[in-house]
Write an enzyme that holds these catalytic residues in place. Structure first.
Site, PDB file in Angstrom:
ATOM      1  N   THR A  44     -12.052   5.114   4.797  1.00 17.47           N
ATOM      2  CA  THR A  44     -12.446   6.589   5.811  1.00 17.47           C
ATOM      3  C   THR A  44     -13.828   6.893   4.900  1.00 17.47           C
ATOM      4  OG1 THR A  44     -10.112   7.291   5.911  1.00 17.47           O
ATOM      5  CG2 THR A  44     -12.040   8.618   5.667  1.00 17.47           C
ATOM      6  N   TYR A  58      -8.029  10.276  12.162  1.00 16.51           N
ATOM      7  CA  TYR A  58      -9.454   9.323  12.981  1.00 16.51           C
ATOM      8  C   TYR A  58      -9.275   7.921  12.373  1.00 16.51           C
ATOM      9  CZ  TYR A  58      -9.100   9.131   7.540  1.00 16.51           C
ATOM     10  OH  TYR A  58      -8.570   9.102   6.529  1.00 16.51           O
ATOM     11  N   ASP A 125      -6.673   4.591  -0.103  1.00 19.38           N
ATOM     12  CA  ASP A 125      -5.119   3.738  -0.203  1.00 19.38           C
ATOM     13  C   ASP A 125      -5.432   2.832  -1.534  1.00 19.38           C
ATOM     14  OD1 ASP A 125      -3.883   4.384   3.303  1.00 19.38           O
ATOM     15  OD2 ASP A 125      -4.919   5.429   1.581  1.00 19.38           O
ATOM     16  N   LYS A 197      -4.625   7.083  -6.535  1.00 26.36           N
ATOM     17  CA  LYS A 197      -4.075   8.472  -5.234  1.00 26.36           C
ATOM     18  C   LYS A 197      -3.209   9.215  -5.855  1.00 26.36           C
ATOM     19  CE  LYS A 197      -4.787   8.951  -0.580  1.00 26.36           C
ATOM     20  NZ  LYS A 197      -5.166   7.586   0.911  1.00 26.36           N
TER      21      LYS A 197
HETATM   22  N1  DAS Z   1      -6.704   4.127   5.445  1.00 26.24           N
HETATM   23  C1  DAS Z   1      -7.451   5.020   3.999  1.00 26.24           C
HETATM   24  C2  DAS Z   1      -7.527   3.303   3.784  1.00 26.24           C
HETATM   25  O1  DAS Z   1      -9.091   2.546   4.089  1.00 26.24           O
HETATM   26  C3  DAS Z   1      -7.830   5.184   4.604  1.00 26.24           C
HETATM   27  C4  DAS Z   1      -8.821   6.392   3.786  1.00 26.24           C
HETATM   28  O2  DAS Z   1      -8.048   6.998   3.110  1.00 26.24           O
HETATM   29  O3  DAS Z   1      -9.744   5.601   2.640  1.00 26.24           O
HETATM   30  O4  DAS Z   1      -7.256   3.035   2.519  1.00 26.24           O
END
Ligand code: DAS
Length: 361
Positions: A44, A58, A125, A197
């Site tokens: 992200t 997004y 993630d 997380k």
């Molecule tokens: N899909 C998630 C990842 O790439 C987006 C994020 O939170 O960074 O880990």
């Protein structure tokens, strides 16, 4: 006015007037700044949404590292930085191969005299998994900081820019050396060993059950704790000696549980199974026989807990681990237990040694 001294004084006066001396000062200052390499992997923090209102809708892994660095020019005030685009992926798609490649790059850079610190921009993630893996396998005391963001840079109150600035400031901070791999999110400095997380849509998403190590505010780090478990230079694992990770899978404990997932993973070649158990890593009576049979066939069984948030799985509490020859993950969550088990299996299949490793890292 033709005397050499008067000509020198005239030149100095001109230099002062034209600002060359500040340039020399600036050069001296730049020479003092830490050299920080930023390895970009996607996520992200490199994401982009359709509108400023899209804080959760997004596309991750869109913005290249040079644009990422250009979007936060202030990082040039805290370090001399250069970027490398290692991957451009959402981190839920990380594989063991990605992990090994990234860790080997970090290790190689950490050995360079012209590198004082390393920042890894990463999806949130699996950020905790990468940070944990680097913490146990990269033999350096130089600061390594993993950072992500919960909102894309295009969103209102995006958190990526300040998270990145904080990560660079931390990687440039001499006090960060020797503390293992760090994670900077939401102004906090966490150890990669503990952090997880815990919330999936807020900037305050990352929590450490035993507490963060400190904070980074306006480019300054403030420390309140230090890690006590083995890491980096005190680790028995060295990424430069590891080229593959054995397959280890995770199955979730829950009501109405069945042994099918464990049996399927083992049939597909898993060398160890992580039980993400209820409560104290408890195992349903309907699953115990299958795990005991798999253990008798050489599959390592590790009891972790799905609970998270602090506490640890106690050996021989609700399950006779000694009798079953099972391992407990102690306070590590299932996803970190998977990585430590895989690393342990690169060196031993002795469950007493594997249990020692879980208590020491
Ligand atoms: N899909 C998630 C990842 O790439 C987006 C994020 O939170 O960074 O880990």
């Amino acid at each position: 006015m033709n005397h050499p001294l008067s000509r020198w004084l005239t030149a100095v006066g001109a230099a002062l007037a034209l600002g060359f001396v500040p340039a020399q000062h600036a050069l001296a200052q730049a020479a003092k700044k830490a050299q920080v390499v930023i390895l970009a992997t996607g996520g992200t923090i490199a994401g982009a949404g359709a509108s400023a209102a899209n804080s959760a809708t997004y596309q991750a892994a869109k913005v290249p590292v040079d644009k990422l660095l250009a979007s936060v020019p202030e990082i040039g005030n805290v370090a001399n930085v250069r970027g490398e685009q290692v991957f451009q992926i959402a981190s839920e798609s990380f594989t063991n191969a990605h992990l090994l490649q990234l860790a080997k790059r970090v290790s190689a850079l950490s050995k360079q005299k012209d590198v004082d610190g390393i920042v890894i921009t990463h999806g949130t993630d699996t950020l905790e998994e990468t940070a944990f893996f680097l913490n146990v396998t990269v033999r350096t005391s130089k600061p390594i900081v993993v950072v992500g963001s919960m909102r894309p840079g295009t969103a209102l109150s995006a958190d990526g820019a300040l998270n990145l600035y904080n990560a660079v400031a931390t990687a440039a901070a001499p006090a960060a050396a020797g503390k293992g791999v760090l994670v900077t999110m939401n102004d906090q400095i966490h150890t990669g060993r503990d952090v997880s997380k815990a919330v999936n849509v807020r900037p305050d998403a990352f929590k450490s059950p035993w507490g963060e190590l400190g904070m980074v505010v306006e480019g300054q780090t403030h420390w309140f704790r230090a890690p006590v478990k083995r890491h980096t230079v005190n680790s028995e694992f060295d990424i430069d000696q590891i080229d593959a990770l054995p397959q280890v899978d995770i199955a979730y404990g829950h009501g109405n549980a069945s042994p099918v997932a464990y049996q399927a993973f083992a049939a597909a070649g898993a060398k160890a199974l992580i039980h993400a158990g209820t409560g104290n890593g408890s195992v349903s009576k309907d699953v115990v026989p299958a795990l005991r049979e798999l253990r008798s066939k050489g599959v390592v069984i590790v009891r972790s807990s799905r609970v998270g948030g602090g506490g640890f799985v106690l050996r021989n509490a609700e399950q006779p681990d000694d009798d079953y020859d099972w391992v407990v993950a102690h306070d590590l969550n299932p996803q970190k237990a998977r990585l430590l088990t895989a690393l342990a299996l690169t060196q031993t299949t002795d469950t007493k040694q594997i249990q020692r490793i879980f208590l020491e890292y």
